[in-house]
Design a protein around this motif. Sequence first.
Motif, PDB file in Angstrom:
ATOM      1  N   THR A 197       0.859  -1.183   0.000  1.00 37.62           N
ATOM      2  CA  THR A 197       0.000   0.000   0.000  1.00 37.62           C
ATOM      3  C   THR A 197       0.892   1.229   0.000  1.00 37.62           C
ATOM      4  OG1 THR A 197      -1.689  -1.172   1.280  1.00 37.62           O
ATOM      5  CG2 THR A 197      -1.836   1.237   1.212  1.00 37.62           C
ATOM      6  N   VAL A 198       0.528   2.234  -0.780  1.00 41.06           N
ATOM      7  CA  VAL A 198       1.247   3.503  -0.792  1.00 41.06           C
ATOM      8  C   VAL A 198       0.273   4.604  -0.396  1.00 41.06           C
ATOM      9  CG1 VAL A 198       2.578   5.159  -2.152  1.00 41.06           C
ATOM     10  CG2 VAL A 198       2.802   2.711  -2.614  1.00 41.06           C
ATOM     11  N   ALA A 199       0.556   5.287   0.700  1.00 39.40           N
ATOM     12  CA  ALA A 199      -0.278   6.382   1.174  1.00 39.40           C
ATOM     13  C   ALA A 199       0.485   7.688   1.047  1.00 39.40           C
ATOM     14  CB  ALA A 199      -0.691   6.154   2.632  1.00 39.40           C
ATOM     15  N   PHE A 200      -0.184   8.725   0.547  1.00 40.22           N
ATOM     16  CA  PHE A 200       0.492  10.001   0.369  1.00 40.22           C
ATOM     17  C   PHE A 200      -0.521  11.134   0.473  1.00 40.22           C
ATOM     18  CE2 PHE A 200      -0.451   7.872  -3.572  1.00 40.22           C
ATOM     19  CZ  PHE A 200      -1.037   8.828  -4.400  1.00 40.22           C
ATOM     20  N   ARG A 201      -0.038  12.299   0.895  1.00 43.38           N
ATOM     21  CA  ARG A 201      -0.939  13.418   1.185  1.00 43.38           C
ATOM     22  C   ARG A 201      -1.455  14.105  -0.069  1.00 43.38           C
ATOM     23  NH1 ARG A 201       2.122  17.123   5.422  1.00 43.38           N
ATOM     24  NH2 ARG A 201       3.807  16.771   3.927  1.00 43.38           N
ATOM     25  N   LEU A 232      -3.950  10.968   2.013  1.00 41.49           N
ATOM     26  CA  LEU A 232      -3.945  10.398   3.357  1.00 41.49           C
ATOM     27  C   LEU A 232      -2.642  10.687   4.089  1.00 41.49           C
ATOM     28  CD1 LEU A 232      -5.541   6.859   2.873  1.00 41.49           C
ATOM     29  CD2 LEU A 232      -6.630   8.984   3.606  1.00 41.49           C
ATOM     30  N   SER A 233      -2.749  10.841   5.398  1.00 39.23           N
ATOM     31  CA  SER A 233      -1.592  10.997   6.276  1.00 39.23           C
ATOM     32  C   SER A 233      -1.632   9.924   7.348  1.00 39.23           C
ATOM     33  CB  SER A 233      -1.589  12.382   6.936  1.00 39.23           C
ATOM     34  OG  SER A 233      -1.541  13.411   5.988  1.00 39.23           O
ATOM     35  N   VAL A 234      -0.469   9.607   7.898  1.00 37.67           N
ATOM     36  CA  VAL A 234      -0.372   8.668   9.012  1.00 37.67           C
ATOM     37  C   VAL A 234      -0.577   9.438  10.311  1.00 37.67           C
ATOM     38  CG1 VAL A 234       1.157   7.114  10.281  1.00 37.67           C
ATOM     39  CG2 VAL A 234       1.153   7.096   7.777  1.00 37.67           C
ATOM     40  N   LEU A 235      -1.509   8.960  11.142  1.00 34.22           N
ATOM     41  CA  LEU A 235      -1.790   9.615  12.424  1.00 34.22           C
ATOM     42  C   LEU A 235      -1.136   8.908  13.602  1.00 34.22           C
ATOM     43  CD1 LEU A 235      -5.581  10.499  11.993  1.00 34.22           C
ATOM     44  CD2 LEU A 235      -3.561  11.864  11.415  1.00 34.22           C
ATOM     45  N   GLY A 236      -0.771   7.654  13.425  1.00 32.22           N
ATOM     46  CA  GLY A 236      -0.146   6.926  14.516  1.00 32.22           C
ATOM     47  C   GLY A 236       0.150   5.494  14.130  1.00 32.22           C
ATOM     48  N   ILE A 237       1.137   4.898  14.824  1.00 32.80           N
ATOM     49  CA  ILE A 237       1.530   3.508  14.571  1.00 32.80           C
ATOM     50  C   ILE A 237       1.633   2.803  15.919  1.00 32.80           C
ATOM     51  CG2 ILE A 237       3.217   1.965  13.513  1.00 32.80           C
ATOM     52  CD1 ILE A 237       4.225   4.358  11.884  1.00 32.80           C
ATOM     53  N   GLU A 238       1.021   1.625  16.027  1.00 33.69           N
ATOM     54  CA  GLU A 238       1.098   0.828  17.244  1.00 33.69           C
ATOM     55  C   GLU A 238       1.460  -0.605  16.890  1.00 33.69           C
ATOM     56  OE1 GLU A 238      -2.670   1.089  19.144  1.00 33.69           O
ATOM     57  OE2 GLU A 238      -2.424   3.193  19.771  1.00 33.69           O
ATOM     58  N   ARG A 239       2.248  -1.242  17.770  1.00 30.63           N
ATOM     59  CA  ARG A 239       2.609  -2.648  17.544  1.00 30.63           C
ATOM     60  C   ARG A 239       1.622  -3.561  18.274  1.00 30.63           C
ATOM     61  NH1 ARG A 239       7.017  -4.886  15.633  1.00 30.63           N
ATOM     62  NH2 ARG A 239       8.349  -3.064  15.973  1.00 30.63           N
ATOM     63  N   SER A 249      -5.559   9.068   8.115  1.00 32.45           N
ATOM     64  CA  SER A 249      -6.388  10.257   8.300  1.00 32.45           C
ATOM     65  C   SER A 249      -7.815  10.099   7.789  1.00 32.45           C
ATOM     66  CB  SER A 249      -5.728  11.458   7.620  1.00 32.45           C
ATOM     67  OG  SER A 249      -5.476  11.201   6.252  1.00 32.45           O
ATOM     68  N   ASP A 250      -8.139   9.002   7.091  1.00 29.74           N
ATOM     69  CA  ASP A 250      -9.516   8.755   6.679  1.00 29.74           C
ATOM     70  C   ASP A 250     -10.256   7.884   7.686  1.00 29.74           C
ATOM     71  OD1 ASP A 250      -8.295   6.340   6.286  1.00 29.74           O
ATOM     72  OD2 ASP A 250      -9.018   6.033   4.240  1.00 29.74           O
ATOM     73  N   ALA A 251      -9.677   7.751   8.901  1.00 32.58           N
ATOM     74  CA  ALA A 251     -10.248   6.988  10.013  1.00 32.58           C
ATOM     75  C   ALA A 251     -10.097   5.476   9.840  1.00 32.58           C
ATOM     76  CB  ALA A 251     -11.720   7.342  10.243  1.00 32.58           C
ATOM     77  N   SER A 252      -9.369   5.042   8.833  1.00 34.57           N
ATOM     78  CA  SER A 252      -9.128   3.617   8.640  1.00 34.57           C
ATOM     79  C   SER A 252      -7.866   3.184   9.360  1.00 34.57           C
ATOM     80  CB  SER A 252      -9.007   3.280   7.150  1.00 34.57           C
ATOM     81  OG  SER A 252      -7.839   3.871   6.598  1.00 34.57           O
ATOM     82  N   THR A 253      -7.739   1.883   9.593  1.00 33.56           N
ATOM     83  CA  THR A 253      -6.538   1.301  10.199  1.00 33.56           C
ATOM     84  C   THR A 253      -6.010   0.218   9.273  1.00 33.56           C
ATOM     85  OG1 THR A 253      -7.270   1.757  12.459  1.00 33.56           O
ATOM     86  CG2 THR A 253      -5.586   0.061  12.165  1.00 33.56           C
ATOM     87  N   LEU A 254      -4.737   0.285   9.000  1.00 33.01           N
ATOM     88  CA  LEU A 254      -4.083  -0.677   8.123  1.00 33.01           C
ATOM     89  C   LEU A 254      -3.123  -1.513   8.957  1.00 33.01           C
ATOM     90  CD1 LEU A 254      -3.899  -1.375   5.049  1.00 33.01           C
ATOM     91  CD2 LEU A 254      -1.895   0.129   4.973  1.00 33.01           C
ATOM     92  N   VAL A 255      -3.175  -2.832   8.808  1.00 30.59           N
ATOM     93  CA  VAL A 255      -2.286  -3.735   9.544  1.00 30.59           C
ATOM     94  C   VAL A 255      -1.214  -4.233   8.581  1.00 30.59           C
ATOM     95  CG1 VAL A 255      -2.104  -5.824  10.931  1.00 30.59           C
ATOM     96  CG2 VAL A 255      -4.185  -4.434  11.037  1.00 30.59           C
TER      97      VAL A 255
END
Length: 459
Positions: A197-201, A232-239, A249-255
């Motif tokens: 996946t490629v996400a970019f603003r 899209l922007s990254v708002l946070g990353i968790e392990r 930033s679209d309220a989705s979560t990618l694993v």
Amino acid sequence: MTADEEVDLFVIGAGSGGVRAARIAAGYGAKVAIAEDFRVGGTCVIRGCVPKKIYVYASRFADEFEQSEGFGWSRPQASFDWGHLVATKEREITRLSAIYAANLEKAGVALHQGRATVTGPNHVMLANGRCFAAKYIAVATGGVPEHRPHVPGLDLAISSNEIFDLPDFPKRLLAVGAGYVALEFASIFVRLGSRVTVAFRGETILRGFDGDMRAGLTAELQASGIDLRPGLSVLGIERHADGLHVRLSDASTLVVDQVLLATGRRPATRDLGLEHVGVELAEDGSVKVDGFSRSSVPSIYAIGDVTNRVNLTPVAIREGHALADTLFGDKPTPVEHHAIATAVFTTPELGTVGLSEEEARSTLDVVDIYKTSFRPMKSTISGSSTRTMMKIVVDGATDRVVGVHVLGTDAGEMAQLLGIAVKMGATKRDFDATMAVHPTAAEELVTMRTRTARYVREA
């Protein structure tokens, strides 16, 4: 300040530009020292274009295996070994780094392993405390990845420095960014077997490139299986146990298994001591220089990515050579930074030189466009949907070719040769008068006779 040794030139950074400056200067009889705090060869050889091209080659075998069936080959099940590729890459960059170091020794350049800082207009100190007095100092420290934006969990992501040596192959990869680095690695890893996946603003990829080429490459990347997510922007990353959870930033979560941050690079000038001796830096940290690579301090020069002019390895090499010619060869040599050919090593490649259509239309009174799109012979036989796109941008008032853009197989090779023609000021008539080499894709560059568009700027 008392110096342990005096030299004519001290180069900080043993990348492509710094090594070229040091070797050429020594060839003129100068006493030269160079310092490097990592591995000799710099970004290109160790962490950039060389290992990347090795991975590009590896990834393209996936297409070759599949397309071979159209030519009569029976294809056994192929498998890919990530560890083998990493080891192969390491052997090659180690070999090249040794060659760089050996060439410095042959030229009579003293190589010092360790970090160097500028302590005065004519003084450099190594991390071990050794001090050098230098008639001239050349800063060639390049650039480093810059992680933007700063969000929670950013330390869980990797940059292009680390992606070459991952212990495990990432089956799920998120690349953040839409420039060279993000798209090249996306193209590599999707062919090696990763879900990418490629996400970019922004709204489109490759800002600043020709619009038709951007659109064409977008379609090809999507066709290869890459999930492009603009805006899209990254708002946070968790392990978590099942991987890295990336909030977008679209309220989705990618694993995913890995997050590659490819949102830009910054000049590597931090903690070099440049500001303390009066060297003027730009807001982005780059060294401000004139046409001869001289900084605001007359004895201190800067070349390559650290100046943020045109951040390409061949440009740094040319600047390093010109610097040595200027300082020690009695040949003052400025470097021209226009009509520079370059390539984006996605699959397919994008090769370009000169002005895009958009740039030409904003600066020229009359712009003529010639373009074509076709399936090359290999695609028609193999059944591949991959197309080749070509565009020639012409100054309609003078007939001079001011830009050429190619999307397709070997576009980088074509761009190098097209760069000669554009640099020499070739006209569209010169292209038309050139005999074609048949059957090749490149012959289309000299057989496009029908103008597809003309734009006249209003007075």
